[in-house]
Enzyme design. Structure first.
Site, PDB file in Angstrom:
ATOM      1  N   GLY A 210      33.782 -29.810 164.796  1.00  0.00           N
ATOM      2  CA  GLY A 210      34.903 -30.398 164.056  1.00  0.00           C
ATOM      3  C   GLY A 210      35.520 -29.378 163.125  1.00  0.00           C
ATOM      4  O   GLY A 210      35.293 -28.175 163.273  1.00  0.00           O
ATOM      5  N   ASN A 211      36.327 -29.838 162.196  1.00  0.00           N
ATOM      6  CA  ASN A 211      36.889 -28.930 161.192  1.00  0.00           C
ATOM      7  C   ASN A 211      37.099 -29.689 159.890  1.00  0.00           C
ATOM      8  O   ASN A 211      36.864 -30.891 159.817  1.00  0.00           O
ATOM      9  CB  ASN A 211      38.175 -28.270 161.700  1.00  0.00           C
ATOM     10  CG  ASN A 211      39.233 -29.297 162.033  1.00  0.00           C
ATOM     11  OD1 ASN A 211      39.700 -30.015 161.153  1.00  0.00           O
ATOM     12  ND2 ASN A 211      39.606 -29.385 163.304  1.00  0.00           N
ATOM     13  N   TYR A 212      37.543 -28.954 158.872  1.00  0.00           N
ATOM     14  CA  TYR A 212      37.598 -29.524 157.530  1.00  0.00           C
ATOM     15  C   TYR A 212      38.845 -30.363 157.237  1.00  0.00           C
ATOM     16  O   TYR A 212      39.050 -30.769 156.113  1.00  0.00           O
ATOM     17  CB  TYR A 212      37.540 -28.399 156.492  1.00  0.00           C
ATOM     18  CG  TYR A 212      36.203 -27.720 156.414  1.00  0.00           C
ATOM     19  CD1 TYR A 212      35.054 -28.450 156.122  1.00  0.00           C
ATOM     20  CD2 TYR A 212      36.076 -26.342 156.624  1.00  0.00           C
ATOM     21  CE1 TYR A 212      33.821 -27.832 156.038  1.00  0.00           C
ATOM     22  CE2 TYR A 212      34.856 -25.716 156.535  1.00  0.00           C
ATOM     23  CZ  TYR A 212      33.721 -26.463 156.247  1.00  0.00           C
ATOM     24  OH  TYR A 212      32.518 -25.852 156.161  1.00  0.00           O
ATOM     25  N   ALA A 278      44.773 -31.370 163.025  1.00  0.00           N
ATOM     26  CA  ALA A 278      44.100 -30.087 163.232  1.00  0.00           C
ATOM     27  C   ALA A 278      43.224 -30.272 164.466  1.00  0.00           C
ATOM     28  O   ALA A 278      42.043 -30.618 164.365  1.00  0.00           O
ATOM     29  CB  ALA A 278      43.276 -29.728 162.016  1.00  0.00           C
TER      30      ALA A 278
END
Ligand code: CTP
Length: 403
Positions: A210-212, A278
């Site tokens: 995943g990402n932030y 994102a």
């Protein structure tokens, strides 16, 4: 009579600026609104219920019930009656209680049950105003969608001079009026797709890539569109946010493939899309059925995910508009221009991670908007909800020249 037919509930808390609240009530009445007033017990020390009842032409409510006859003052019905709840002045104490969900008076219980837009006009001494606790509380409220009507600079009741004076009644009334003008006007009848948040790409039943991304920017844009009357389809990856506006239909997804499917099925019916998600560029080629056990090193082969913006760019008809984001660390302008063209977008919002306060996990953002014809507009650091206004303004302008 810009507020004709509107129900406005004015909340008064115990600050010296409460002496201006009767003027505020008159401003609302003058603009055609029906006004009711709720006060905290302390506010009665600063302005009398009689004055406020006279100017609002309605009885004032202060207590949960009338001690004379036990009649219950329902915060729920007050909350549902009102189109805008305007807390002016909002003291440091009330702001702190609002930010923390406290409910020890009728003004606060009404706040917690209100479904309408809430405005707060802070007023206090300059040191209280700049205290990190107050700053944080105001930030929290803003993030939850409370419209903060900024205090002005000037002479304060304490004799000190600085930021803390409640905004003038006519400015507060104007803020409320323009809120409704925006909400009811410009984007009514438009259908807009927004993608937001990160995507999660499964590795096994308990792990993912995943990402932030917090989703804040996308949700702020969706709220802004909703507040201008657009019907919004918000395709959202996993985030902690929830949508407030009733004009927003949220479609929850997890992976990039799911986001693509949801976006493609919604886009045909939409006038425009704003791609803020994102999206993970890669996903594991295979997802393990069972939790992967630890035995030495492990290699995951990643394969490219679909580019959702580019896919929609291919579907786009002449009457549709697409806007996207470019999150860059270097060669910002060149990369942003490249993405704009490659993905067939009408404009792109450039975020540079080199700018402090921009990008992921913050409440602020600093963007430059680049349009297809090369027009480039840099904006200063702003809250994400103010950045959303700039982006939606650009979208509206682009849509009006596209139709
Ligand atoms: N985007 C998308 N689907 C992807 C990747 C990006 O829809 N798989 C969208 C984003 O929502 C954003 C824009 O495309 O509006 C640009 O995203 P960004 O991550 O900056 O660009 P990438 O195309 O992924 O390029 P790179 O990671 O190489 O910078």
């Amino acid at each position: 009579m810009q507020l004709k037919g509107k129900h406005i509930l004015v909340g008064v808390t115990g600050g010296i600026a409460a002496y201006k609240t009767p003027m505020l009530v008159r401003e609302f009445v003058r603009r055609g609104a029906e006004v009711k007033v709720v006060m905290t017990p302390m506010a009665r020390q600063f302005v009398t219920p009689l004055t406020l009842a006279t100017v609002s032409k309605n009885p004032i409510v202060v207590d949960f019930f009338d001690p004379e006859n036990g009649q219950w003052n329902s915060h729920v019905s007050l909350g549902t009656w009102t189109d805008a709840y305007v807390i002016a002045p909002a003291t440091a104490n009330t702001l702190a209680k609002m930010a923390n969900g406290m409910a020890d008076n009728l003004l606060l219980t009404t706040y917690l049950s209100a479904r309408c837009v809430v405005f707060a006009a802070p007023a206090m001494d300059l040191d209280m105003m700049s205290h990190p606790a107050t700053v944080k509380n105001i930030e929290t409220l803003r993030e939850r969608g409370v419209e903060i009507i900024e205090a002005a600079e000037g002479e304060l009741a304490s004799g000190l001079s600085g930021k803390g004076r409640m905004a003038e009644p006519q400015d507060i009334a104007y803020g409320v009026e323009s809120y409704f003008a925006r909400r009811e006007g410009s984007m009514r009848g438009r259908r807009i797709l927004v993608t937001a948040g990160p995507t999660y790409e499964k590795i096994d039943p308990v792990r993912f890539i995943g990402n932030y991304s917090s989703g804040k920017m996308g949700y702020a844009i969706a709220e802004e569109l909703g507040s201008r009357g657009a019907n919004v389809v918000l395709v959202s990856g996993p985030v902690k946010m929830s949508a407030r506006s009733t004009n927003i239909e949220v479609v929850k997804v997890e992976s990039a493939k799911q986001m693509l499917a949801a976006a493609q099925s919604a886009f045909g019916e939409c006038d425009a899309a704003i791609m803020t998600a994102a999206v993970a560029d890669f996903a594991p080629e295979e997802v393990a059925d069972q939790k992967i056990k630890r035995h030495g090193d492990y290699t995951i082969k990643l394969v490219a995910n679909p580019d959702i913006a580019a896919e929609l760019g291919r579907m786009k008809t002449g009457r549709q508009v697409i806007a996207g984001f470019a999150l860059e660390t270097n060669d910002e302008m060149r990369n942003a221009h490249g993405k704009l063209e490659k993905k067939n977008m009408d404009f792109i919002v450039l975020n540079s991670l080199a700018d402090k306060g921009a990008g992921f996990m913050t409440d602020t953002n600093k963007v430059t908007i680049i349009e297809k014809d090369g027009t480039t507009t840099p904006y200063p650091l702003k809250s994400k909800s103010d950045v959303a206004i700039d982006i939606v303004d650009t979208l509206e302008r682009t849509m009006s020249s596209t139709k």
